[in-house]
Design an enzyme around this catalytic site. Structure first.
Site, PDB file in Angstrom:
ATOM      1  N   LYS B 116       0.815  -1.210   0.000  1.00  0.00           N
ATOM      2  CA  LYS B 116       0.000   0.000   0.000  1.00  0.00           C
ATOM      3  C   LYS B 116       0.850   1.262   0.000  1.00  0.00           C
ATOM      4  O   LYS B 116       0.579   2.191  -0.738  1.00  0.00           O
ATOM      5  CB  LYS B 116      -0.944   0.001   1.210  1.00  0.00           C
ATOM      6  CG  LYS B 116      -2.253  -0.686   0.863  1.00  0.00           C
ATOM      7  CD  LYS B 116      -3.285  -0.565   1.949  1.00  0.00           C
ATOM      8  CE  LYS B 116      -4.270  -1.695   1.788  1.00  0.00           C
ATOM      9  NZ  LYS B 116      -5.594  -1.466   2.251  1.00  0.00           N
ATOM     10  N   GLU B 200      -6.195  14.886   6.233  1.00  0.00           N
ATOM     11  CA  GLU B 200      -6.435  14.129   5.022  1.00  0.00           C
ATOM     12  C   GLU B 200      -7.819  14.482   4.519  1.00  0.00           C
ATOM     13  O   GLU B 200      -8.710  14.810   5.309  1.00  0.00           O
ATOM     14  CB  GLU B 200      -6.421  12.625   5.366  1.00  0.00           C
ATOM     15  CG  GLU B 200      -5.528  11.792   4.477  1.00  0.00           C
ATOM     16  CD  GLU B 200      -5.492  10.338   4.923  1.00  0.00           C
ATOM     17  OE1 GLU B 200      -6.551   9.799   5.276  1.00  0.00           O
ATOM     18  OE2 GLU B 200      -4.404   9.754   4.906  1.00  0.00           O
ATOM     19  N   HIS B 235     -16.005  -4.633   4.035  1.00  0.00           N
ATOM     20  CA  HIS B 235     -14.865  -4.498   3.127  1.00  0.00           C
ATOM     21  C   HIS B 235     -14.685  -5.687   2.187  1.00  0.00           C
ATOM     22  O   HIS B 235     -13.683  -5.768   1.483  1.00  0.00           O
ATOM     23  CB  HIS B 235     -13.564  -4.222   3.893  1.00  0.00           C
ATOM     24  CG  HIS B 235     -13.673  -3.073   4.838  1.00  0.00           C
ATOM     25  ND1 HIS B 235     -13.853  -1.776   4.399  1.00  0.00           N
ATOM     26  CD2 HIS B 235     -13.690  -3.021   6.189  1.00  0.00           C
ATOM     27  CE1 HIS B 235     -13.955  -0.972   5.444  1.00  0.00           C
ATOM     28  NE2 HIS B 235     -13.868  -1.703   6.547  1.00  0.00           N
ATOM     29  N   ARG B 292      -2.724  -9.474  -9.707  1.00  0.00           N
ATOM     30  CA  ARG B 292      -3.187 -10.822 -10.045  1.00  0.00           C
ATOM     31  C   ARG B 292      -4.531 -10.730 -10.749  1.00  0.00           C
ATOM     32  O   ARG B 292      -5.092  -9.653 -10.891  1.00  0.00           O
ATOM     33  CB  ARG B 292      -3.371 -11.627  -8.762  1.00  0.00           C
ATOM     34  CG  ARG B 292      -4.317 -10.900  -7.819  1.00  0.00           C
ATOM     35  CD  ARG B 292      -4.725 -11.695  -6.625  1.00  0.00           C
ATOM     36  NE  ARG B 292      -5.265 -10.826  -5.592  1.00  0.00           N
ATOM     37  CZ  ARG B 292      -6.514 -10.386  -5.533  1.00  0.00           C
ATOM     38  NH1 ARG B 292      -7.372 -10.718  -6.468  1.00  0.00           N
ATOM     39  NH2 ARG B 292      -6.913  -9.611  -4.550  1.00  0.00           N
TER      40      ARG B 292
END
Lengths: 170, 505
Positions: B116, B200, B235, B292
């Protein structure tokens, strides 16, 4: 043959008496004492096709480990508890209780974490026998009948698969 | 082309890869753990090798055993599928050491793009938008506030030393900034002994939209368009579709450009997915790269007409991408639901078991990618994904209608599944109008729900009759209540009785 069918669904519990009389290769069906226009066959393994007054239903049936049946048709599910004529004669009223020597099976994969009885103990119907932990939840496995614990296959700490025999009650 | 391909996976994806190999005329080799001897990928396999006991770490995650099978069986390529080792750079490294081609990106790419933080750095360098923020503490509240104004509200203040939501404040507007700043820094000071905060951009209810990319070893990188994966439960993706209802041709080109830039910057080869969060104003922000094949790749296949697995194999064999990006525009609409062995009444806990009977969904516009069959026991050791049911049609409406119809046909008896969840989602007005985001499903599930479709008149009567009939054909029903799977009726007897009923099978 007469059957008393108890159905549980999302909308509540109902009771019906179904009378099936074999005539040739088909059945004469009456529901709650009233004759109904119903054609019923086994269409495929575990799939019963019912045409009721021209409306067609396919009902998928699987036995549950607690002796009831799980019925499913389209988006709708029922749990069916059935008393057949013989069981009826013997117990006109009262809760359903298993008869004969009973195997107590693990209903889900998990781990045995506690034994609540010993071999030879007298138990009541509904009394907890073994605690199986699955997915971090503890599930008490109960006796389906009043009787005596004949054998205990389960051991504390032992992993079990669904359908493994935990105990015998007679 | 390759001599033979090792499929280092199980379940529906192993079957998917096996089929692609077979269509290409390439022999393939499957592997299985002790509980997977009867799995569908082994039943369909050309060659099959046991690689160890049930736990993944002793079988499907053992690189040494996979390489050993590849060597023994003469494989010159390996497809990792998804999950298990698919994003572990140690696998392509081990393959390279043995002269086996790994069907996927290089281990170096996996490391730089798969992580990440490294992925985010690469994205910044490639001028791909990331969630705006400072990453580092801002000392002066005035500086922070002017930065917040330029980024646009809402923003979130987070404690530098923070975690667990402590020292965190969502600032909805400029007026609230000063008090939120005070609260966040004093809470941070109390909780961590460190008052510093950074800020943020706050994405309240973002969409999850991802771009499928493909790159060959000759410098061509293309985007195959987006997949909308906003319907998630905790999620985890639950429904995926292509195209997204909010992506315009212009946005598709912009997101595709960004994904291709990122792939070029990372030297990417083979299939990959660049995930983005998209806000209500259709600003998109880089989330991460999946190095992938994705579970949801079939929706892209259905709207592009491409076979992504075959494409992966061809590219790994050094072929060029046979088309230009400009020629790829989605046609029609496709939607996938992931059918799991889960108990919807028990918080969607996995509930594997034996598939006693089943009826599959077929007909126009449907595809069923699966690794299960009637009579098979779904093992408890692995992900309980049973089937991916994919529908497509000319429009989103037609696709949804097909999927609903298919879900009524699709019946698995003996184990519980999450099929009812899809019926509910596909009836929700917000879903039908495309008003979805990543928190939508969790909020929906927190609300009580009435039955989606009222039963047809007679359903209950038919159920009672069916139950009585079923009981009447059971052998020696000495006592009701004693029906257990062990005591289940013999299939031979049932078949005999069925044929005596003299009806169509």
């Amino acid at each position: 043959m007469k059957f008393e069918v108890h159905l549980d669904s999302a909308t509540g519990r109902t009771k019906h008496v179904v009378d099936l009389e074999k005539v040739g290769s088909s059945y004469k069906v009456s529901l709650d004492g009233q004759p109904v226009d119903a054609d019923v066959i086994l269409a495929a393994p575990n799939a019963v096709s019912v045409i009721l007054n021209g409306t067609a239903f396919e009902i998928h049936i699987a036995p549950s480990l607690d002796g009831t049946y799980k019925l499913q048709t389209g988006a709708h599910e029922f749990q069916a508890n059935i008393r057949d004529p013989r069981a009826w004669r013997e117990r006109k009223q009262g809760p359903l209780e298993a008869e004969g020597r009973q195997q107590i099976l693990a209903p889900m994969p998990g781990k045995v974490i506690r034994l609540l009885v010993n071999v030879g103990d007298e138990v009541d119907a509904g009394q907890g026998l073994v605690v199986v932990e699955a997915m971090k939840m503890q599930n008490e496995i109960r006796s389906p009948k009043k009787g005596k614990v004949e054998r205990l296959e389960a051991k504390v700490g032992q992993p079990v698969n669904a359908g493994d025999v935990l105990a015998w009650v007679d | 082309m390759f001599r033979k391909v090792l499929i280092a996976n199980r379940g529906e994806i192993a079957v998917r890869i096996l089929r692609a190999c077979r269509e290409m005329g390439i022999p393939s080799v499957c592997v299985f753990s002790e509980v997977d001897r009867t799995a569908l990928h082994i039943r369909l396999a050309d060659e099959a090798y046991l690689i160890g006991p049930a736990p993944s770490r002793d079988s499907y995650l053992r690189i040494d055993k996979l390489i050993d099978v590849a060597r023994r069986s003469g494989c010159d390529a390996l497809h990792p599928g998804y999950g298990f080792l698919a994003e572990n750079p140690a696998l392509p490294r081990a393959c390279a050491d043995e002269g086996i081609t790994f069907i996927g990106p290089s281990p170096e790419t996996m490391e730089t793009m798969g992580s990440k933080t490294a992925g985010k750095q690469l994205a910044r360098r490639a001028d791909v938008p990331t969630v705006p923020g400072t990453d580092e503490a801002i000392e002066n509240p005035e500086d922070a506030q002017s930065l917040a104004r330029t980024m646009g509200y809402p923003i979130v203040l987070k404690a530098v030393a923070g975690g667990g939501g402590k020292g965190m404040r969502v600032v909805p507007s400029d007026e609230a900034f000063a008090s939120c700043w005070r609260d966040a820094s004093s809470e941070a000071l109390n909780a961590f002994g460190d008052a510093r905060v950074f800020l943020e951009k706050y994405l309240d209810t973002p969409r999850h939209i991802e771009i499928q990319i493909f790159a060959d070893a000759h410098g061509r990188v293309v985007s195959l368009g987006e997949r909308e994966c906003s319907v998630q439960r905790r999620h985890q993706k639950v429904i995926e579709e292509a195209p997204s209802t909010v992506v315009t041709p212009d946005l598709r080109r912009k997101m595709g450009d960004a994904a291709v830039r990122l792939a070029r910057a990372g030297g990417y080869v083979n299939a990959g997915t660049v995930e983005f969060l998209v806000d209500a104003r259709l600003n998109f922000y880089f989330l991460e790269v999946n190095t992938r094949l994705q579970v949801e790749h079939p929706v892209t296949e259905q709207v592009t007409g491409l076979d992504l697995v075959k494409l992966q194999i061809a590219i790994a064999a050094g072929h060029r991408l046979p088309f230009a990006w400009e020629t790829i525009t989605p046609r029609g609409h496709a939607m996938e639901v992931r059918i799991y062995a889960e108990d919807p009444d028990n918080n969607f806990f996995p509930c594997p078991g034996k598939i006693v009977a089943r009826r599959i969904a077929t007909g126009p516009g449907l595809r069923l990618d699966e690794g299960v069959y009637r009579g098979w026991t779904v093992p408890i050791e692995y992900d309980p994904l049973l089937s991916k049911l994919i529908a497509w049609g000319n429009s989103r409406e037609e696709t949804i209608a097909r999927l609903r119809r298919a879900l009524d046909e699709y019946t698995i008896t003996g184990i519980r599944t999450n099929v009812g969840l899809f019926r509910r989602i596909l009836a929700e007005p917000e879903f039908l109008s495309g008003q979805i985001h990543t928190k939508w499903l969790d909020r929906l599930l927190a609300r009580p729900h009435p039955p989606v479709v009222p039963p047809r008149p007679g359903t209950e009567a038919a159920a009672a009759i069916a139950a009585a009939f079923w009981e009447s054909i059971q052998p020696s029903s000495s006592a009701s209540g004693s029906q257990t799977p062990q005591a289940a009726p013999s299939r031979w007897k049932q078949e005999g009785r069925r044929s005596q009923l003299d009806r169509q099978p």
